[in-house]
Design an enzyme around this catalytic site. Structure first.
Site, PDB file in Angstrom:
ATOM      1  CD  GLU B  22      56.873 122.544  15.365  1.00  0.00           C
ATOM      2  OE1 GLU B  22      55.773 122.735  14.823  1.00  0.00           O
ATOM      3  OE2 GLU B  22      57.488 123.425  16.030  1.00  0.00           O
ATOM      4  CB  SER B  28      49.873 117.184  18.379  1.00  0.00           C
ATOM      5  OG  SER B  28      49.991 117.049  16.993  1.00  0.00           O
ATOM      6  CB  CYS B  32      44.895 127.015  25.514  1.00  0.00           C
ATOM      7  SG  CYS B  32      44.616 127.163  23.759  1.00  0.00           S
ATOM      8  CB  VAL B  69      59.669 125.807   5.836  1.00  0.00           C
ATOM      9  CG1 VAL B  69      59.502 126.389   4.430  1.00  0.00           C
ATOM     10  CG2 VAL B  69      59.374 124.306   5.834  1.00  0.00           C
ATOM     11  CG  ASP B 275      47.314 130.793  16.757  1.00  0.00           C
ATOM     12  OD1 ASP B 275      46.120 130.451  16.663  1.00  0.00           O
ATOM     13  OD2 ASP B 275      47.979 130.680  17.800  1.00  0.00           O
ATOM     14  CG  ASN B 297      42.241 121.292  17.393  1.00  0.00           C
ATOM     15  OD1 ASN B 297      42.372 120.131  17.032  1.00  0.00           O
ATOM     16  ND2 ASN B 297      42.978 121.858  18.329  1.00  0.00           N
ATOM     17  CD1 TRP B 426      12.520 134.753  35.424  1.00  0.00           C
ATOM     18  CD2 TRP B 426      12.662 135.002  33.215  1.00  0.00           C
ATOM     19  NE1 TRP B 426      11.252 134.991  34.944  1.00  0.00           N
ATOM     20  CE2 TRP B 426      11.313 135.150  33.595  1.00  0.00           C
ATOM     21  CE3 TRP B 426      12.994 135.116  31.857  1.00  0.00           C
ATOM     22  CZ2 TRP B 426      10.286 135.409  32.669  1.00  0.00           C
ATOM     23  CZ3 TRP B 426      11.978 135.372  30.943  1.00  0.00           C
ATOM     24  CH2 TRP B 426      10.647 135.512  31.346  1.00  0.00           C
ATOM     25  NE  ARG B 434      11.980 139.555  32.071  1.00  0.00           N
ATOM     26  CZ  ARG B 434      11.522 139.266  33.299  1.00  0.00           C
ATOM     27  NH1 ARG B 434      11.942 138.174  33.911  1.00  0.00           N
ATOM     28  NH2 ARG B 434      10.671 140.049  33.891  1.00  0.00           N
TER      29      ARG B 434
END
Lengths: 445, 445
Positions: B22, B28, B32, B69, B275, B297, B426, B434
Site C-alpha cells: 500500500e 481499509s 466515500c 509497486v 476502482d 467490496n 401507491w 403506471r
C-alpha cells in the site's frame, strides 16, 4: 370507489352509468391513516379523505351514501338497497356488479364485547366513534387486545394521546406476522417505550359498569386489566355475508375467490377486490386474506379497467407489510418459518445486525434482518426487519427479489444504492443474504 | 484488503502467504465517507477506518505500508516494490497476483493545476491534505470544479465548514449522471442552499499567488472565481499505468478487463477489482468504469474466494448510485436517455411527482421520479429520483427490477411496503411505472 373512478376514466356517462352504495358516512379515505389521526400526528380527520362524495358525483358517479345493500339477486341482476336514514328499500338493476364490502374487526363472542368504550378500528366511522370516546373519557387507561399491525399502531396512538397502554396478546410475542425471535425485538422496544405487553393473554370477558361501559378486561389467567377504553386489534375478517347468501364462491378465510382479473370465479360480470377477497400468495403458492389498502387500491384499478372494457390483472402478493411503533420500524415479506413449514419447504435462516447508514455516519440506527432461504435451491423465501429509522422500506428489495424468484446468491450481487448517509457499504439486506448463502451451503454440505 | 481478508478466511497462513503493498498511510477505509469528515458530520478521520494495518497483520497478512509497486514482471512472476520512505526497492515473487490500484482524480493539464490548495479527493491521504489546507486558510471562498457525486458532496461539505461555495461545471446542469431535466431539480435545490453553480464552465487556468497557492479559477468565458481552496470533482480514472506497462488488457476507459470471477482476461492467476477495473453494465450490455466502494467490496469478496481456492462471481451492475446534497436526495439506476440512445434503444419516459410518505403524514417530502421504459417490450430501462428524505433508497426497487429484467407493467404490480409513515398507498415508483405503462401503450398505439 377506485374501481368506479377508473371505469369512469375509460367510459363516459353516455356509455356507462355507475351507481355506488356506501353504508357509512365517508368514501375514499385512508383507513391505514386512522391510528395517526387518533394519535394526533394527523391533525384533522378529513385529511385522511382523498375524495368526497361530492367529488365522485361531479364525475357522474351516482353515489348513494348511508345506503346498505342487503341482498344480491344474481339471477335477476339486481341489488336491494336500504337507506339507513329512512329505512326505505328499493331494487337497482345492473349489467356489471362490483363487490367491495371490505372487512370488519373480529369480535369474539365474549360477555361485554358489545359494551360502550369497546372499539374496533376498521372504517373511518369506527375511528370517529373511538375518537368520541377518547374525548369524553377522563380516564387515562387503555387496553388494546391484539398485537398485530392495528394493535401496535393503536398502542402508539394511545401513548401519543397520553394514555397508559396495556396490550394483551395471545401469542408468545407481539407481531405474530413475524417469527417469535423477531417479535421479541418488538416486545422489548414496546416495553422500553412504556407500553405494557401481556403475552399468552386469553381475553374472557369485558367488565362493565352499571351504565354499560367497559371498565376492565378479564383474562383466562384470572387477571383483570382496568380500562377506560378498550381497542380490539385482533384482526379483521372479510365482510362477505351478502356474497355468501348469494352463493358466490368463498375461500377458507371467508374471502371471495376471484381470478387474476379480479372477476369472481365463475361470474363473468361480477368483480370483487379489497379487504373482502382472498389474494394469491406467490411465495406460498396458496390463497390468503391480506387486508391492506395498497392491494385494495390496485384491485380497484384492475376492476375499473375490466368494467370499463379494458384489461388488467393483479398477479398476487408476496406478503409485504411495514409498520412502526414509535421509533421502531417493522417489516416483513414472504414466508415466516411457520409458513415455510406449512408449505412443505426445507429452509435455513440467517439473522444479522447492521446499521441503516454507514456505522460512522451520524444517526446510524441499529437494524436486525432475518432471512429465510430454501435448502438446495437457495431460493429467497422471506425477510423480516426490525430496527431504527431507515429499516422498514428496505424490505422492498426483498419483495422484488421474491417476485423475481431470486436465490440468495443472486441477492448478494444486487447493485443497491450505496453512500454513507444511506447504507453501510454492504446493505443490511446483502449482509443477511451473504449469511444465508453460507447457511444454505452448510446445510447441504 | 477485502480480497486479502477473504482469502485468509479460506486458507490459513500455513497454506497461503499473503503480502500486500500500500503506497498510502491508510488501509481499509471508507473513501466515500471523506466528504462527511471534511464537512464535520463525522468527527474524526479514524472513524472512517474499518481495519488498521495492525489488525491486518494480526491475521497473518504481511502488509507493507508506504510501499509502492513500480513494476510487474509477469513472466518472472514477481513485482518490484519501492519503500517510499527510504527509496529502497526489492522484488517479491508471487503465485497469485491481485491488482487493486484504484483510481485517481482526473487532473486536466492546465496552468496552475499543481498549485497548493488545489485538491482532488480520492484517497484518505488526499482527504488529509485537503483538511490541512482548510484548517490553515483564513479565507472562506471555495471553488469546486465538477458537479458529479464528488463535486456535490464536497460542495455540501464545504458549506458545512462555513465556506462560500461556487461549483463550476461543464454541462447544462449539475449531476450529469442524471438527465438534464432531473439535474435541473438538483441545480435549483443547490442554489436555494446558497451554493452558486455555473453551468457550461470550461476551466482554463488556476491563478496562483507568489507562493504558488491557488487564488482564483479562470474559465474560457473570461470569468475569474476567487478561491481560497479549489477542489477537483471532475471524476476519477483507473490507476492502471502499471498494468498497462505489463501489457494487461485494458478497456476503453483505461480500466482493467476481467472475467466474471474478476480474473484479468487471459491471465488465470491475476485478479483485479475495485476502482481500477471496468464492470459489465447489465442494462446497457457493455463495459463501464464505475468507481464505487460497494462494488469494490464485492470484488474483494469474489477475488478472495478465487485466491482462496473457492468460487464466486460478480455478475455486473445496473448503474445504481445515491447521493445527497444537504437535504436533497439524488438517486439513479439503469440508463439515462442518452445511454438508451447510445445503446440503440427506443424508449418512452414518464416523470411524476409524489411524496415519500402518505401526503397527510407529517414530514411528507416531495419526490420526483423519472422512469425510462423500452418501447414495445415495456422493459424497465432506468429510474432517476430527486427529492426529500426517504427518496433515494427507493431506487433499490428499480435496481432489483432491472436486474430481473422486469417490464414496467410487472413493476406496477409489485407488492411494496405500504403504511402511511413510509409511503403513499401507491409508492412513487409504482406511480411512475403506471405512467410509463400508459406511455408505452400510447407510443405503440
Amino acid at each position: 370507489m377506485a374501481a368506479a373512478s377508473q371505469a369512469r376514466r375509460l367510459k363516459g356517462p353516455e356509455e356507462l352509468a355507475i351507481t355506488a352504495f356506501e353504508r357509512g358516512h365517508f368514501t375514499s379515505y385512508s383507513a391505514c391513516g386512522i391510528p395517526y389521526w387518533i394519535g394526533g400526528r394527523v391533525a384533522e380527520r378529513d385529511e385522511l379523505i382523498a375524495r368526497t362524495p361530492e367529488e365522485h358525483r361531479a364525475r357522474d358517479i351516482d353515489l348513494r351514501m348511508r345506503t346498505e345493500v342487503v341482498e344480491l339477486d344474481l339471477a335477476g341482476r339486481r341489488v336491494r338497497a336500504r337507506d339507513l336514514e329512512s329505512g326505505a328499500e328499493d331494487w337497482t338493476g345492473y349489467d356489471k356488479l362490483v363487490l367491495a364490502t371490505g372487512a370488519r374487526p373480529v369480535r369474539p363472542r365474549l360477555p361485554g364485547i358489545g359494551a360502550h368504550r369497546v372499539h374496533g378500528v376498521q372504517t373511518l366511522d369506527d375511528g370517529q366513534r373511538l375518537m368520541d370516546t377518547l374525548e369524553r373519557t377522563r380516564g387515562r387507561r387503555a387496553v388494546v387486545v391484539g398485537a398485530g399491525y392495528i394493535g401496535v399502531e393503536m398502542a402508539e396512538a394511545l401513548v401519543g394521546r397520553g394514555f397508559e397502554v396495556t396490550v394483551l396478546h395471545r401469542g408468545e410475542q407481539p407481531m405474530a406476522t413475524l417469527d417469535p425471535d423477531m417479535g421479541a425485538l418488538v416486545h422489548g422496544a414496546m416495553n422500553r417505550m412504556g407500553i405494557r405487553t401481556v403475552a399468552g393473554a386469553e381475553v374472557t370477558k369485558i367488565l362493565t359498569d352499571e351504565e354499560g361501559r367497559a371498565v376492565a378486561v378479564a383474562t383466562a389467567a384470572g387477571d383483570e386489566y382496568p380500562a377506560d377504553v378498550v381497542v380490539l386489534g385482533i384482526g379483521v375478517e372479510p365482510r362477505t355475508a351478502l356474497a355468501r347468501a348469494a352463493g358466490l364462491p368463498l375461500g377458507e378465510s371467508g374471502g371471495l375467490l376471484t381470478d387474476l382479473s379480479m372477476r369472481v370465479r365463475g361470474h363473468e360480470d361480477i368483480w370483487s377486490g379489497g379487504d373482502c377477497v382472498e389474494v394469491l400468495d406467490l411465495v406460498a403458492g396458496r390463497n390468503r386474506h391480506i387486508p391492506l389498502g395498497t392491494h385494495a387500491n390496485k384491485h380497484g384499478q384492475v376492476i375499473g379497467a375490466g368494467v370499463g372494457g379494458g384489461y388488467a390483472t393483479f398477479p398476487g402478493v408476496v406478503g409485504t407489510a411495514v409498520s412502526k411503533v414509535c421509533e421502531l420500524e417493522i417489516a416483513r415479506t414472504g414466508l415466516r418459518e411457520k409458513d415455510a413449514l406449512a408449505a412443505g419447504l426445507r429452509f435455513v435462516t440467517a439473522t444479522i445486525e447492521s446499521t441503516t447508514t454507514a456505522g460512522y455516519y451520524p444517526g446510524a440506527a441499529k437494524t436486525t434482518v432475518k432471512m429465510l432461504a430454501e435448502r438446495r435451491t437457495g431460493r429467497l423465501l422471506g425477510v423480516q426487519i426490525v430496527g431504527g429509522a431507515g429499516s422498514a422500506k428496505r424490505v422492498d428489495i426483498a419483495a422484488v427479489a421474491l417476485t423475481a424468484g431470486m436465490t440468495v446468491e443472486q441477492v448478494v450481487s444486487l447493485d443497491l444504492g450505496y453512500a454513507p448517509p444511506f447504507s453501510p457499504v454492504w446493505d443490511p439486506i446483502l449482509v443477511a443474504a451473504r449469511r444465508a448463502v453460507s447457511a444454505v451451503r452448510a446445510a447441504d454440505a
